[in-house]
Scaffold this active site. Sequence first.
Site, PDB file in Angstrom:
ATOM      1  N   GLY A   1       0.946  -1.069   0.134  1.00 49.47           N
ATOM      2  CA  GLY A   1       0.363  -0.105   0.186  1.00 49.47           C
ATOM      3  C   GLY A   1       0.663   0.973   0.125  1.00 49.47           C
ATOM      4  O   GLY A   1       1.651   0.857  -0.691  1.00 49.47           O
ATOM      5  N   GLY A   2      -0.082   2.081   0.535  1.00 53.41           N
ATOM      6  CA  GLY A   2       1.303   3.237   0.632  1.00 53.41           C
ATOM      7  C   GLY A   2       2.584   3.490   1.583  1.00 53.41           C
ATOM      8  O   GLY A   2       2.848   4.018   0.945  1.00 53.41           O
TER       9      GLY A   2
ATOM     10  N   GLY B   1      24.672  11.874 -29.536  1.00 57.28           N
ATOM     11  CA  GLY B   1      24.046  12.952 -28.422  1.00 57.28           C
ATOM     12  C   GLY B   1      24.893  12.229 -27.182  1.00 57.28           C
ATOM     13  O   GLY B   1      25.212  13.438 -25.925  1.00 57.28           O
ATOM     14  N   ALA B   2      24.777  10.674 -26.569  1.00 59.93           N
ATOM     15  CA  ALA B   2      25.811  10.388 -25.915  1.00 59.93           C
ATOM     16  C   ALA B   2      27.003  10.938 -25.475  1.00 59.93           C
ATOM     17  O   ALA B   2      27.452  10.961 -24.531  1.00 59.93           O
ATOM     18  CB  ALA B   2      25.778   8.730 -26.422  1.00 59.93           C
TER      19      ALA B   2
HETATM   20  C1  HXC Z   1      -3.241  -4.146  11.699  1.00 60.15           C
HETATM   21  C2  HXC Z   1      -1.966  -5.678  11.407  1.00 60.15           C
HETATM   22  C3  HXC Z   1      -2.065  -5.191  10.068  1.00 60.15           C
HETATM   23  C4  HXC Z   1      -2.835  -3.643   9.586  1.00 60.15           C
HETATM   24  C5  HXC Z   1      -1.168  -6.894  10.773  1.00 60.15           C
HETATM   25  N1  HXC Z   1      -1.879  -7.253  11.638  1.00 60.15           N
HETATM   26  N2  HXC Z   1      -1.620  -6.095   9.136  1.00 60.15           N
HETATM   27  N3  HXC Z   1      -2.841  -4.941  11.771  1.00 60.15           N
HETATM   28  N4  HXC Z   1      -3.159  -3.756  11.064  1.00 60.15           N
HETATM   29  N5  HXC Z   1      -2.548  -3.215   8.936  1.00 60.15           N
HETATM   30  C6  HXC Z   1      -1.899  -7.864  12.392  1.00 60.15           C
HETATM   31  C7  HXC Z   1      -2.811  -8.997  12.242  1.00 60.15           C
HETATM   32  O1  HXC Z   1      -4.172  -9.280  12.711  1.00 60.15           O
HETATM   33  C8  HXC Z   1      -2.007 -10.424  12.805  1.00 60.15           C
HETATM   34  O2  HXC Z   1      -2.058  -9.835  14.590  1.00 60.15           O
HETATM   35  C9  HXC Z   1      -1.115  -9.619  13.097  1.00 60.15           C
HETATM   36  O3  HXC Z   1      -0.304  -8.598  12.735  1.00 60.15           O
HETATM   37  C10 HXC Z   1       0.389 -10.612  12.022  1.00 60.15           C
HETATM   38  O4  HXC Z   1      -0.092 -10.344  10.821  1.00 60.15           O
HETATM   39  P1  HXC Z   1      -0.860 -12.153  10.063  1.00 60.15           P
HETATM   40  O5  HXC Z   1      -1.326 -11.758   9.019  1.00 60.15           O
HETATM   41  O6  HXC Z   1      -0.766 -13.149  10.934  1.00 60.15           O
HETATM   42  O7  HXC Z   1       0.652 -12.314   9.316  1.00 60.15           O
HETATM   43  P2  HXC Z   1       0.973 -12.989   7.817  1.00 60.15           P
HETATM   44  O8  HXC Z   1       0.555 -14.113   7.733  1.00 60.15           O
HETATM   45  O9  HXC Z   1       2.334 -12.970   7.776  1.00 60.15           O
HETATM   46  O10 HXC Z   1       0.201 -11.930   7.266  1.00 60.15           O
HETATM   47  C11 HXC Z   1       1.230 -10.148   6.854  1.00 60.15           C
HETATM   48  C12 HXC Z   1       0.252  -9.662   5.900  1.00 60.15           C
HETATM   49  C13 HXC Z   1      -0.956  -9.721   6.715  1.00 60.15           C
HETATM   50  C14 HXC Z   1       0.357 -10.186   4.594  1.00 60.15           C
HETATM   51  C15 HXC Z   1       1.121  -8.337   6.292  1.00 60.15           C
HETATM   52  O11 HXC Z   1      -0.799  -9.113   7.781  1.00 60.15           O
HETATM   53  C16 HXC Z   1      -1.767  -8.499   5.579  1.00 60.15           C
HETATM   54  O12 HXC Z   1      -2.229  -8.963   4.106  1.00 60.15           O
HETATM   55  N6  HXC Z   1      -1.763  -6.832   6.310  1.00 60.15           N
HETATM   56  C17 HXC Z   1      -2.597  -5.782   6.210  1.00 60.15           C
HETATM   57  C18 HXC Z   1      -1.920  -5.802   5.210  1.00 60.15           C
HETATM   58  C19 HXC Z   1      -2.717  -3.805   4.221  1.00 60.15           C
HETATM   59  O13 HXC Z   1      -3.440  -4.425   3.495  1.00 60.15           O
HETATM   60  N7  HXC Z   1      -2.539  -2.899   4.981  1.00 60.15           N
HETATM   61  C20 HXC Z   1      -2.692  -1.957   5.056  1.00 60.15           C
HETATM   62  C21 HXC Z   1      -2.066  -1.477   3.527  1.00 60.15           C
HETATM   63  S1  HXC Z   1      -2.746  -0.094   3.394  1.00 60.15           S
HETATM   64  P3  HXC Z   1      -2.135 -11.401  15.388  1.00 60.15           P
HETATM   65  O14 HXC Z   1      -2.692 -10.356  17.097  1.00 60.15           O
HETATM   66  O15 HXC Z   1      -2.940 -11.972  15.329  1.00 60.15           O
HETATM   67  O16 HXC Z   1      -0.483 -11.145  16.025  1.00 60.15           O
HETATM   68  C22 HXC Z   1      -1.825   0.758   4.168  1.00 60.15           C
HETATM   69  C23 HXC Z   1      -1.714   2.699   3.295  1.00 60.15           C
HETATM   70  C24 HXC Z   1      -0.719   3.190   2.993  1.00 60.15           C
HETATM   71  O17 HXC Z   1      -0.639   0.600   4.587  1.00 60.15           O
HETATM   72  C25 HXC Z   1      -0.993   4.627   3.976  1.00 60.15           C
HETATM   73  C26 HXC Z   1       0.069   5.293   3.381  1.00 60.15           C
HETATM   74  C27 HXC Z   1      -0.239   6.624   2.192  1.00 60.15           C
END
Ligand code: HXC
Length: 519
Positions: A175-176, A409-410
């Site tokens: 993501g971002g 040009g290079a």
């Molecule tokens: C809160 C989160 C989290 C998040 C993971 N966790 N991502 N909690 N917010 N964004 C937590 C899970 O709930 C879990 O908690 C622990 O972290 C580990 O995650 P798992 O899913 O069990 O691990 P894994 O299987 O290794 O997968 C990792 C992952 C997945 C691929 C990163 O967690 C995931 O897809 N997360 C969301 C990614 C996402 O879409 N993020 C937002 C992107 S947008 P527990 O308590 O069970 O340990 C963004 C915007 C930024 O970032 C803006 C800037 C402009």
Amino acid sequence: MSNNSQTEKKISKLNALKEQAQAGGGKARIDKQHKLGKLTARERVNTMLDEGTFREMDMLAHHHSSEYGLDKTIFLGDGVVTGYGQIDGNQVCVFSQDFTVLGGSLAEQHGRKICKVMDLAMKTGVPVIGLNDSGGARVQEGVISLGAYADIFLRNTLASGVVPQISLILGPCAGGAVYSPAITDFIIMVKSTYMFVTGPKVVQTVTHEVLTSEELGGISVHGAKSGVAHFTCENDLEAIEVVKKLLTYIPSNNSSEPPFKPTNDDNNRIDENLNNIIPANPNQPYDIKEVIKTIADNGEFLEVHEDYAGNIVVGFIHLGGRSIGVVANQPMVLAGVLDIDSSKKAARFIRFCDCFNIPILTLEDVPGFMPGKVQEWGGIISNGAKLLYAYCEATVPKVTVITRKAYGGAYDVMSSKHIRGDFNFAWPTAEIAVMGAKGAIEIIFKKEMDEAEDKMAKELELIEEYNEKFANPYIAASYGYVDDVFEPKYTRSRLIDAFKMLENKVDKNPYKKHGNIPL
Ligand code: HXC
């Protein structure tokens, strides 16, 4: 209770809090991290920094949210370890995201901690090293998490060109979240991690492409195709080694000189093999990396973007102890032609060197810009102009050695004297001309060729005549466009002397808010 036992109680409380913070997300999550071959956030910091130098900040910070039961899951440190310490005795600021705590997700306090350490780096003029391992914006803290990212992006941008910023990608970066590393100077990416703006599920919905995370944004994508990653590594430890090596070439900030690395390699070392490196046939390639390693102190070369746009080679060497950024056409790949990707790669590297007072050595063997529809439609004009602009704008010492072809040009672009190259040298094998012989005679002798009875013989005769006239460095030398022509074997000592001469060079660009590089 005596004063002493009062204090002891308070000390015990402090120690308990610090122990709690150090436990991160708990043993099970730490074990999972280790099983994946990853170090924890603190292990990474302690491995990277000189022993005993790390001073952690905000270890006791935590979130203040109660959404979705967050008030029952308070982790001291809020999923990121921040602070300062030393690498080989040089001060650095560090943040290291802790995936074991809420997936290293970024929210208000987590983001504030990163901003604090970045502000410290800016005030004190030291590099910022970010160790990224995060699930992105913490969902439970909503827009506050997004705001925290933006606070970091702003600092990344303001710090750009003031202090070096290095990003390690040691886990998910989606993501971002990718945009903070993207603004920094170097991205070091580790196997089995990934970076993408939108993940495989969204991609499948929108474009119907079915891809794994690796296929979409793994190291082979960003190391070789997109060029987003400057270095790709097998594991955390290798990535940390790259940071340490990088810091031997770059200064702490834009007002400091790069570190001098004393060497026992002889400054006057003569390398006879360089006299034989250029093949007799001008269309035959040779490996420019061999030239770079031959002239460098102890043959050491830290290549940047090794697997991306291989027709240009960029990286760092030391010459007589001085840190030098090298930009070199690579005849082994696409004959060293300049195309969109190689122009962007070299331009960014030149601008980094110029920001941080690192002199630039250009090794030139280039047949020109890549022709064709793909390149023209892709914008070779504005992308090639990035490289030209970057060289023109750079005020650091710039020395060029033309080893063979400097066509079209290079010739102008690759740090010629006309665009403030301080010294242009040539080997006797240099060919400085508007274009290669075949192309040239087809243009200027079209009529003679059409009328010739034996076309082949006429062509050979005209090519020979053209090569005799133009395929050498002496016309350029007669105009002072090259400062000297010397035997290849003396290149090391001639370059060391040239950069020594330029040590106190002062050059300035006219006052402006900023230029408008053709992005
Ligand atoms: C809160 C989160 C989290 C998040 C993971 N966790 N991502 N909690 N917010 N964004 C937590 C899970 O709930 C879990 O908690 C622990 O972290 C580990 O995650 P798992 O899913 O069990 O691990 P894994 O299987 O290794 O997968 C990792 C992952 C997945 C691929 C990163 O967690 C995931 O897809 N997360 C969301 C990614 C996402 O879409 N993020 C937002 C992107 S947008 P527990 O308590 O069970 O340990 C963004 C915007 C930024 O970032 C803006 C800037 C402009």
